[in-house]
Write an enzyme that holds these catalytic residues in place. Structure first.
Site, short mmCIF file in Angstrom:
data_model
loop_
_atom_site.label_atom_id
_atom_site.label_comp_id
_atom_site.label_asym_id
_atom_site.label_seq_id
_atom_site.Cartn_x
_atom_site.Cartn_y
_atom_site.Cartn_z
N GLU A 173 0.31 -1.32 -0.31
CA GLU A 173 -0.02 -0.23 -0.14
C GLU A 173 0.72 1.09 0.10
O GLU A 173 0.66 2.02 0.72
CB GLU A 173 -0.83 -0.30 1.05
CG GLU A 173 -2.14 -0.96 0.94
CD GLU A 173 -3.29 -1.01 2.15
OE1 GLU A 173 -3.06 -0.09 3.39
OE2 GLU A 173 -3.95 -1.83 2.11
N GLU A 333 -6.16 -7.73 -1.10
CA GLU A 333 -6.64 -7.72 0.38
C GLU A 333 -7.79 -6.72 -0.40
O GLU A 333 -8.10 -6.16 -0.79
CB GLU A 333 -5.31 -6.26 0.93
CG GLU A 333 -3.89 -7.00 1.82
CD GLU A 333 -3.78 -5.97 2.38
OE1 GLU A 333 -5.06 -5.05 2.78
OE2 GLU A 333 -2.22 -5.93 2.11
#
Length: 700
Positions: A173, A333
């Site tokens: 991320e 995710e």
């Protein structure tokens, strides 16, 4: 280049390629992956073999490991312990589960922070971060980069030849994390000096004479952290985004130099956040950053229960697919349980999984396998709860896993040919957010227009100034709040309309140039002639409605919010006018013929219901057909073309009420393996899904 990149991904799946022409093989993996993140070092007892057996029983085909484990992998500088990695690889390989290895660079170990405190980030407040949180490092710091390179090389060299390893996730991320310390500021100044050799030109472009902010010598260039000048601040934000692009390119090059041929590189990009994944990420340019990857990845989190609409899943997927110009992507995710308020209703986990596939995902993976018992994410739950026992979500995953194992080879590699695009811009985002009307951020303007398309079952790609897709591929392009853009960028959009396309601009578009300097021109600047409209006055609407309720919404919805521009048509026709006891009945929305096409301009922020009506009218005028005529939310229909040339439709029921759909074509409902006749009823229970493979080859 695209072909070679995708071939690496296909080969990495370590199974036979479906017999396809060579060109198609370079784009289509042969199955859908179903996965979880897994951390042996987090487990309360030694249970890696038991967890792998449970995963196999649930149809899990891939796990992500190692991205959080730097302090365990390298307990002291240059001293490595791969025992937990080896245990996971051995256990997964024994069960036939493939592994994606994450580089562990997003959470620095304690010894690195002690040895080199300079690796910790200095934010806009000028204060160096304390150790403890993740992503607290300066991704440009030389000591951080040196330590990161050491652990990346050691890890990749250790795992690359293991037969279970199919690819690598670069960092986690990644964003700039708003790094803005002295070293970053100095590097920014050098980048500006290269772009603007003349300080006079820079001062003029950024309007720095205001409040004596003028820079007369490069040595006097101030830190951006205290700037009141949006041009400077937004140039620095763009520079910060470039740091992310550089960082991921650096990691990709490093990992490729050590990886086994055929192993792929991905990254789990995160979206903007508003009670979940929401809109484009302000701290990374995904379109540029994705260029160094073999396949894009995305993390998508969203509300469930009665707030589950699928819009966040669709938007995140559409963005992930679009940043690689239509290439399928990985959901690295998403939640199985997540926050306590996200515990899914029965049926929702299955609906969510197939919703990801409906947007073009080649993998759906949960964060994570089992809920941690420690620290900040104690109540961010995985597929299993803290007891590691089978539960309702595990039972649902077993059903999903079995269906994906059976249908994955057929569903993989679906392609889309959308006729509508939503045009977004990080430059416009940061500029808009510098002057937020009513405290509303850019994504809150953009998403209602995207959501309107979604709810009426019109699929869309997400374009940016860095996209290489041809604008002429689309019948309609929606351009929300393009507050900052160059003349060339706006000309590209206007010329698309002139050639026969259909543009829908919203308020606060064209107002400033690419340097966030307001145009010295009739507003909306370079858009004015193509839109056939100008304005000089704007305000915050209070007690304003649209005269005559032209779009037929409720009285409560027939009201501008947040912002309104008093439009004055030049060549445009008026679509809607404001109504207020004191304001004149100025134009609120206009439509203008421009060359062979049309440009519409909405001078206010509509309610969600009003936005849906406005967008529906533009969709119809552009000649765009929804997926299934007359079908709207909560029944969502998305799809594309399978490898065999057949059209596929995912029919998704986002409600607790059973829904019915008349089949638009004859085919086979794949989940239940039953034939469907054109016009026959497709019946869905609450939170249910159907997948229809139509007979015959698609004409698209």
């Amino acid at each position: 280049m695209e072909g070679r990149i995708m071939q690496r991904f296909v080969k990495a799946l370590a199974s036979a390629i479906v017999a396809l022409p060579a060109a198609a093989q370079a784009q289509v993996p042969d199955t859908i992956l179903y996965g979880v993140a897994y951390y042996d070092e987090y487990t309360p007892v030694d249970r890696v073999d038991e967890d792998a057996r449970m995963m196999k029983a649930a149809g899990i085909s891939v796990v992500r490991i190692a991205e959080s484990t730097w302090g365990t992998l390298e307990p002291q500088p240059g001293v490595f312990d791969f025992s937990h990695v080896d245990r996971m690889l051995a256990a997964m390989h024994k069960q036939g589960i493939k592994v994606i290895v994450g580089t562990p660079t997003y959470a620095v170990p304690t010894w690195l922070a002690r040895q080199h405190p300079n690796v910790l980030i200095v934010g806009r407040d000028g204060v160096r971060a304390q150790y403890g949180s993740r992503q607290n490092m300066d991704i440009t710091d030389p000591d951080y980069r040196a330590a990161a390179e050491r652990v990346i090389v050691a890890l990749v060299d250790h795992v690359k030849d293991h037969p279970a390893v199919i690819g690598y996730q670069l960092d986690n991320e990644t964003s700039s994390f708003n790094t803005s310390g002295p070293a970053v500021q100095a590097a920014f100044v050098q980048s500006i000096k290269a772009k603007w050799p003349s300080l006079d030109a820079l001062n003029q472009a950024w309007g720095l004479n205001y409040w004596s902010n003028r820079i007369n010598r490069w040595e006097d260039f101030p830190s951006t952290n205290g700037s009141i000048n949006a041009s400077m601040s937004n140039a620095f934000a763009a520079y910060q985004r470039s740091l992310v692009t550089d960082f991921l390119a650096w990691q990709a090059k490093l990992v490729r130099a050590h990886a086994r041929p055929g192993q792929f590189m991905t990254q789990n990009f995160s979206l903007g956040w508003r009670e979940g994944s929401y809109g484009i990420q302000p701290e990374a340019d995904h379109w540029k950053a994705a260029r160094s990857l073999d396949i894009a990845g995305i993390d998508i989190y969203h509300p469930t229960q009665d707030k589950l609409t699928g819009a966040e899943i669709a938007f995140g997927g559409d963005e992930a697919r679009s940043i690689r110009n239509g290439q399928n992507y990985l959901v690295l995710e998403t939640e199985a349980q997540g926050f306590p308020q996200w515990t899914p209703y029965p049926g929702q986990l299955r609906l969510q999984a197939f919703s990801h596939l409906a947007s073009g995902a080649q993998m759906v993976a949960y964060w994570h396998w089992a809920t941690t018992a420690n620290a900040a994410e104690t109540y961010w739950r995985g597929l299993l709860s803290q007891d590691y026992k089978p539960n309702a979500e595990y039972a649902a995953a077993k059903e999903i896993g079995a269906e994906i194992a059976r249908l994955g080879p057929k569903l993989a590699g679906m392609t889309k040919h959308n006729q509508v695009a939503v045009y977004v811009s990080n430059t416009a985002q940061t500029a808009f957010n510098s002057f937020k009307p009513e405290g509303i951020e850019y994504n809150q303007v953009m998403r209602p227009f995207y959501d309107a398309l979604y709810r009426m079952n019109v699929e869309a790609d997400i374009l940016s100034p860095d996209s290489t897709r041809k604008l002429d591929d689309y019948k309609l392009i929606v351009v929300p709040a393009l507050y900052a853009a160059s003349d060339a960028e706006i000309a590209r959009l206007n010329d698309y309309a002139k050639r026969g396309g259909h543009l829908l601009y919203t308020f606060k578009s064209g107002f400033s140039d690419e340097n966030t300097k307001v145009r010295y021109a009739a507003q909306p600047g370079a858009i004015a002639e193509a839109a056939g409209v100008t304005y000089q006055e704007y305000t915050i609407p209070v007690g304003v409605t649209l005269a005559g309720n032209p779009f037929g919404v409720s009285d409560a919805d027939n009201a501008p919010r947040w912002w309104m521009e008093m439009l004055k048509p030049t060549t445009a026709e008026v679509v809607a006018r404001y109504q207020h006891p004191s304001w004149p009945a100025g134009a609120a929305m206009t439509r203008n013929h421009w060359g062979k096409g049309e440009v519409s301009y909405v001078g206010f922020m509509p309610s969600d219901a009003l936005a849906e009506k406005i967008v529906a009218a533009e969709v119809a005028r552009a000649g765009v057909e929804p997926s299934v005529a007359g079908v709207q939310f909560p029944l969502i229909v998305r799809g594309g073309t399978l490898k065999n040339g057949h059209k596929v439709r995912y029919v998704l029921n986002y409600s607790a009420v059973p829904q019915h759909l008349a089949a638009p074509a004859s085919g086979t409902e794949l989940l239940h393996e039953r034939k469907v006749q054109r016009g026959g009823s497709i019946d869905l229970a609450a939170w249910d899904v159907a997948i229809i493979e139509e007979d015959g080859r698609s004409g698209s």
